[in-house]
Design a protein around this motif. Sequence first.
Motif, mmCIF file in Angstrom:
data_model
loop_
_atom_site.group_PDB
_atom_site.id
_atom_site.type_symbol
_atom_site.label_atom_id
_atom_site.label_comp_id
_atom_site.label_asym_id
_atom_site.label_seq_id
_atom_site.Cartn_x
_atom_site.Cartn_y
_atom_site.Cartn_z
ATOM 1 N N GLY A 188 -48.284 43.895 -1.822
ATOM 2 C CA GLY A 188 -48.536 44.782 -0.698
ATOM 3 C C GLY A 188 -48.927 44.010 0.552
ATOM 4 N N PHE A 189 -49.371 44.747 1.548
ATOM 5 C CA PHE A 189 -49.746 44.166 2.835
ATOM 6 C C PHE A 189 -51.258 43.995 2.921
ATOM 7 C CE2 PHE A 189 -45.503 44.692 3.950
ATOM 8 C CZ PHE A 189 -45.247 44.331 5.266
ATOM 9 N N ARG A 243 -49.289 39.054 -1.320
ATOM 10 C CA ARG A 243 -49.644 39.804 -0.116
ATOM 11 C C ARG A 243 -48.922 39.274 1.117
ATOM 12 N NH1 ARG A 243 -55.102 38.451 1.213
ATOM 13 N NH2 ARG A 243 -54.407 36.383 0.549
ATOM 14 N N VAL A 244 -48.468 40.184 1.960
ATOM 15 C CA VAL A 244 -48.091 39.812 3.321
ATOM 16 C C VAL A 244 -49.380 39.700 4.112
ATOM 17 C CG1 VAL A 244 -47.029 40.625 5.463
ATOM 18 C CG2 VAL A 244 -45.784 40.821 3.308
ATOM 19 N N ALA A 277 -38.524 42.006 0.908
ATOM 20 C CA ALA A 277 -38.655 40.565 0.720
ATOM 21 C C ALA A 277 -39.886 40.236 -0.134
ATOM 22 C CB ALA A 277 -38.741 39.867 2.077
ATOM 23 N N LEU A 278 -40.976 40.953 0.098
ATOM 24 C CA LEU A 278 -42.188 40.728 -0.684
ATOM 25 C C LEU A 278 -41.961 41.065 -2.155
ATOM 26 C CD1 LEU A 278 -45.207 40.034 -0.855
ATOM 27 C CD2 LEU A 278 -45.703 42.401 -0.164
ATOM 28 N N VAL A 283 -41.055 38.912 -7.725
ATOM 29 C CA VAL A 283 -40.229 38.688 -8.911
ATOM 30 C C VAL A 283 -39.962 37.199 -9.099
ATOM 31 C CG1 VAL A 283 -37.990 39.138 -9.982
ATOM 32 C CG2 VAL A 283 -39.174 40.971 -8.759
ATOM 33 N N GLY A 284 -39.673 36.512 -8.001
ATOM 34 C CA GLY A 284 -39.432 35.081 -8.089
ATOM 35 C C GLY A 284 -40.624 34.320 -8.648
ATOM 36 N N ARG A 285 -41.798 34.629 -8.142
ATOM 37 C CA ARG A 285 -42.996 33.948 -8.636
ATOM 38 C C ARG A 285 -43.251 34.301 -10.106
ATOM 39 N NH1 ARG A 285 -44.264 30.211 -7.846
ATOM 40 N NH2 ARG A 285 -46.529 30.181 -7.504
#
Length: 450
Positions: A188-189, A243-244, A277-278, A283-285
């Motif tokens: 999330g942000f 987090r963004v 993108a977040l 998912v990548g991490r």
Amino acid sequence: MTIRSSFAETVGKSSYWFLHTFMKGGSSFPGRIAEQIDPAVLKDLGRNYDVILVTGTNGKTLTTSLIVKVLAQKYDQILTNPSGSNMTQGIITAFLTDKEKPKRHQRKLAVLEVDEANVKLVSRYVKPKAFVLTNIFRDQLDRYGEIYTTNDKILEGIKLAPNATVIANGDEALFASEKLPNPVIYFGFDDQPDGDVVATPNTDGVLCPVCNHILHYKFITYSNLGKYFCPHCGFHRPALKYRVTKRIHMDPTSSQFCIDERPYAIQVGGLYNVYNALAAYSVGRFLGVKPAQIEKAFQYDEKVFGRQEVIQLGDKKLTLILVKNPVGLNQVLDMISTDAQPFSLGWLLNANFADGIDTSWIWDGNFEDFVRNNDVPAVVTGGDRVSDISFRLKIAGAPDDKIHPNQDLDHFIDELKQVPTDHLYVLANYTSMLQLRQKFADMKLVANRM
């Protein structure tokens, strides 16, 4: 594999070959044929895949594309459904097209966009490694019902795979409203100071999902997304893993931001796409992709099928954007309002089953502010419901002489070529976007990806 499923797979692959060789299409029909022969064919097709299932109201297609780009930094041969054909037939077709199926003891990755109402149908046969949940907004009430019904449909699928990790937008209160046996990762942000605000009255999901009191927010990103809390029962946003932490720059063609204090950029505009993108970053991490690899993956400049896809129409640069519900519409209007250059507007509106037959959602779009704040010299309208969108724009304050309705799609395109600006945005809901894009494919302006 049973004889029935083997036959279903053979017929499905043959139909796919024929359709793509001679008809230049077929993103779901081969899967429909295979499913009719064997309703459980997906179980055999997906047996040796680790599946990442992406669902939610908005952002599924771009999130899926970004996830594939991110995971490609570490993994080879990722199966996906890039055309956005996200019901069971389209997903079966995606598996049918895989030319290098995994061997008996081999596992391959599949990143699949799945329609919210089809999560249960897919999870019944394919056990996901992870569910990625983008958001829930009011969308196609005739198909999904209200947001709570949509959430229940998603949860029914998740509960069939209790060992799968749920990677969810923590800024969406519904995603934290029910305790699941699954491991859960929230993103999330976290880029604004804490305060105490409430969402505007016509916002979806403003009630606490625990006690039905009005949710408060320490800050809101947009719509009902943000750092929520309930002053009545204590329900609040869960701890975020990813987090963004800063928004650096936003314009219609790019977004720069920080995730966990590290800068990233994507080549599409819109705050909603930063969420996408977040999600891909998370998912990548989760699957061990390093931040530097993710930064590299985000640098690609390939526009996704109908999502801010840029098309050269004569001497005009046309940006095609899918819109399908009020929240997405308002975000798109906000995004294109940041364009410093003059632009014209195109609008296509259909009301087919895949769109939702109720077009009343356009009245919840914030057209009034858009018309007031932007001097758009021409608005070209079209689609089956051209009168609806033309009237909506007129009520919002757009002058009659600037609205150019065209029921016929060829005439609509001809009118786009005549707008007085070099740049124009065309907003279209799902089936109208497909129809327009097919016209452009016939004109050799885009690749035929259907």
